[in-house]
Structures are given as C-alpha cells and as structure tokens.
Write a protein that holds these residues in place. Structure first.
Motif, PDB file in Angstrom:
ATOM      1  N   LEU A   4       0.827  -1.200   0.000  1.00 45.85           N
ATOM      2  CA  LEU A   4       0.000   0.000   0.000  1.00 45.85           C
ATOM      3  C   LEU A   4       0.865   1.256   0.000  1.00 45.85           C
ATOM      4  O   LEU A   4       0.610   2.201  -0.756  1.00 45.85           O
ATOM      5  CB  LEU A   4      -0.946   0.000   1.202  1.00 45.85           C
ATOM      6  N   VAL A   5       1.895   1.270   0.818  1.00 49.97           N
ATOM      7  CA  VAL A   5       2.783   2.433   0.884  1.00 49.97           C
ATOM      8  C   VAL A   5       3.490   2.641  -0.451  1.00 49.97           C
ATOM      9  O   VAL A   5       3.594   3.772  -0.945  1.00 49.97           O
ATOM     10  CB  VAL A   5       3.802   2.291   2.038  1.00 49.97           C
ATOM     11  N   LYS A   6       3.966   1.555  -1.065  1.00 49.39           N
ATOM     12  CA  LYS A   6       4.643   1.671  -2.356  1.00 49.39           C
ATOM     13  C   LYS A   6       3.701   2.254  -3.409  1.00 49.39           C
ATOM     14  O   LYS A   6       4.091   3.136  -4.174  1.00 49.39           O
ATOM     15  CB  LYS A   6       5.165   0.308  -2.814  1.00 49.39           C
ATOM     16  N   ALA A   7       2.475   1.766  -3.439  1.00 52.50           N
ATOM     17  CA  ALA A   7       1.503   2.277  -4.410  1.00 52.50           C
ATOM     18  C   ALA A   7       1.154   3.733  -4.109  1.00 52.50           C
ATOM     19  O   ALA A   7       1.062   4.562  -5.025  1.00 52.50           O
ATOM     20  CB  ALA A   7       0.243   1.414  -4.392  1.00 52.50           C
ATOM     21  N   TYR A   8       0.977   4.060  -2.852  1.00 56.79           N
ATOM     22  CA  TYR A   8       0.612   5.418  -2.431  1.00 56.79           C
ATOM     23  C   TYR A   8       1.655   6.439  -2.880  1.00 56.79           C
ATOM     24  O   TYR A   8       1.318   7.538  -3.310  1.00 56.79           O
ATOM     25  CB  TYR A   8       0.447   5.440  -0.905  1.00 56.79           C
ATOM     26  N   ARG A   9       2.905   6.058  -2.797  1.00 59.14           N
ATOM     27  CA  ARG A   9       3.985   6.975  -3.183  1.00 59.14           C
ATOM     28  C   ARG A   9       3.928   7.346  -4.661  1.00 59.14           C
ATOM     29  O   ARG A   9       4.422   8.391  -5.061  1.00 59.14           O
ATOM     30  CB  ARG A   9       5.339   6.337  -2.872  1.00 59.14           C
ATOM     31  N   ASN A  10       3.336   6.479  -5.481  1.00 61.29           N
ATOM     32  CA  ASN A  10       3.275   6.730  -6.919  1.00 61.29           C
ATOM     33  C   ASN A  10       2.027   7.496  -7.345  1.00 61.29           C
ATOM     34  O   ASN A  10       1.847   7.748  -8.533  1.00 61.29           O
ATOM     35  CB  ASN A  10       3.352   5.406  -7.683  1.00 61.29           C
ATOM     36  N   LEU A  11       1.166   7.842  -6.407  1.00 58.52           N
ATOM     37  CA  LEU A  11      -0.066   8.572  -6.725  1.00 58.52           C
ATOM     38  C   LEU A  11       0.183  10.072  -6.740  1.00 58.52           C
ATOM     39  O   LEU A  11       1.064  10.576  -6.039  1.00 58.52           O
ATOM     40  CB  LEU A  11      -1.145   8.251  -5.689  1.00 58.52           C
ATOM     41  N   SER A  12      -0.641  10.761  -7.509  1.00 60.52           N
ATOM     42  CA  SER A  12      -0.595  12.225  -7.485  1.00 60.52           C
ATOM     43  C   SER A  12      -1.247  12.710  -6.192  1.00 60.52           C
ATOM     44  O   SER A  12      -1.927  11.945  -5.495  1.00 60.52           O
ATOM     45  CB  SER A  12      -1.356  12.796  -8.680  1.00 60.52           C
ATOM     46  N   ALA A  13      -1.098  13.979  -5.890  1.00 59.78           N
ATOM     47  CA  ALA A  13      -1.698  14.550  -4.680  1.00 59.78           C
ATOM     48  C   ALA A  13      -3.213  14.382  -4.708  1.00 59.78           C
ATOM     49  O   ALA A  13      -3.829  14.048  -3.686  1.00 59.78           O
ATOM     50  CB  ALA A  13      -1.315  16.020  -4.541  1.00 59.78           C
ATOM     51  N   ASP A  14      -3.824  14.594  -5.862  1.00 58.83           N
ATOM     52  CA  ASP A  14      -5.287  14.437  -5.974  1.00 58.83           C
ATOM     53  C   ASP A  14      -5.703  12.984  -5.760  1.00 58.83           C
ATOM     54  O   ASP A  14      -6.693  12.711  -5.080  1.00 58.83           O
ATOM     55  CB  ASP A  14      -5.779  14.926  -7.344  1.00 58.83           C
ATOM     56  N   GLN A  15      -4.953  12.073  -6.330  1.00 58.47           N
ATOM     57  CA  GLN A  15      -5.266  10.655  -6.151  1.00 58.47           C
ATOM     58  C   GLN A  15      -5.109  10.238  -4.693  1.00 58.47           C
ATOM     59  O   GLN A  15      -5.909   9.451  -4.174  1.00 58.47           O
ATOM     60  CB  GLN A  15      -4.363   9.798  -7.046  1.00 58.47           C
ATOM     61  N   ARG A  16      -4.092  10.764  -4.034  1.00 55.21           N
ATOM     62  CA  ARG A  16      -3.898  10.449  -2.615  1.00 55.21           C
ATOM     63  C   ARG A  16      -5.087  10.913  -1.797  1.00 55.21           C
ATOM     64  O   ARG A  16      -5.561  10.219  -0.908  1.00 55.21           O
ATOM     65  CB  ARG A  16      -2.611  11.093  -2.093  1.00 55.21           C
ATOM     66  N   ARG A  17      -5.565  12.120  -2.069  1.00 59.83           N
ATOM     67  CA  ARG A  17      -6.713  12.665  -1.331  1.00 59.83           C
ATOM     68  C   ARG A  17      -7.945  11.784  -1.525  1.00 59.83           C
ATOM     69  O   ARG A  17      -8.657  11.474  -0.582  1.00 59.83           O
ATOM     70  CB  ARG A  17      -6.987  14.098  -1.810  1.00 59.83           C
ATOM     71  N   VAL A  18      -8.176  11.350  -2.769  1.00 61.87           N
ATOM     72  CA  VAL A  18      -9.318  10.476  -3.071  1.00 61.87           C
ATOM     73  C   VAL A  18      -9.168   9.158  -2.316  1.00 61.87           C
ATOM     74  O   VAL A  18     -10.135   8.652  -1.728  1.00 61.87           O
ATOM     75  CB  VAL A  18      -9.456  10.237  -4.598  1.00 61.87           C
ATOM     76  N   LEU A  19      -7.957   8.600  -2.302  1.00 59.81           N
ATOM     77  CA  LEU A  19      -7.721   7.334  -1.603  1.00 59.81           C
ATOM     78  C   LEU A  19      -7.951   7.475  -0.103  1.00 59.81           C
ATOM     79  O   LEU A  19      -8.579   6.622   0.527  1.00 59.81           O
ATOM     80  CB  LEU A  19      -6.311   6.824  -1.883  1.00 59.81           C
TER      81      LEU A  19
END
Length: 128
Positions: free
Chosen positions: A103-118
C-alpha cells in the motif's frame, strides 16, 4: 517470595522492533532466516520485534546490514512524532499489517489528488 511485576517495554524499543519486523516481512525474510545472519536464535528475534528485549547498537547494526537498510531507518518518524506513544503505536501497528508495504509503495506513486481520493475512500470504508 513473589517476583516484582515485569516492567513494560519502552515505547521506542517497541517501535524499533516493529520497524525491524516490517522491513523483514517487506523483503520476505523469516525470523528463522534472520536469526543466524545476526548470531541469535529466532526466539531472540521475536523478542526484539515485540520490544521485550532491547536491541544493542551492535546488534541493530547487524540487523540493518542483514535487511539491507541503514540502521537509522528503524528510528524513522520518531523525531516527527516527538516520540508520542499513540503515534508510534499506530504507525508501528500499521507497518506490520499484511499488505501495508504494498500500500505504501503504491501510495507513493499517486498524485496529490489521487492520494486525497484514496484517503477519503479509506475513511468512508472505515466508518461503515
């Protein structure tokens, strides 16, 4: 004659142990494999990971070498948390969950907007 009550492990020792376990599991190393690499029994590795036995500086260095990380990585987030027990506990508990490393590895590759949605999605799921 009764024994005095056992002293609770220091919260920083517990955090370091959880960080060791998280790294060991993230790279697929068992306690049985780590133990001989650092010159202890697997039971001793278990005690290190739960914080019931403190890890000496020399042993922590050996563990870091065996797991391929700098020794300081086991202290990550302590300064930011100010060694606040609740933050240390939550962070360490998260790291030892199955899937947390992925999860952390995937999270690091997300944009700021994608992180907020997640994060929003996770909060909605946790509330239900």
């Amino acid at each position: 004659m009764s024994k005095p009550p056992a002293e609770a492990p220091d919260l920083i020792d517990v955090h370091v142990g959880k960080m060791i376990r998280a790294r060991r599991r993230a790279i697929g190393v068992s306690q049985h494999d780590l133990a001989p690499a650092i010159g202890v029994t697997f039971q001793q590795v278990q005690k290190y990971e739960v914080g019931s036995n403190r890890v000496s500086a020399s042993k922590l260095f050996a563990i870091a070498q065996a797991l391929g990380v700098p020794a300081g990585s086991f202290f990550s987030d302590l300064e930011e948390a100010g060694a606040d027990p609740s933050i240390l506990s939550e962070f360490g508990d998260f790291l030892v969950l199955n899937g947390s490393a992925e999860l952390v590895k995937a999270y690091r590759n997300l944009s700021a907007d994608q992180r907020r949605v997640l994060v929003d999605l996770a909060q909605v799921m946790a509330a239900s």
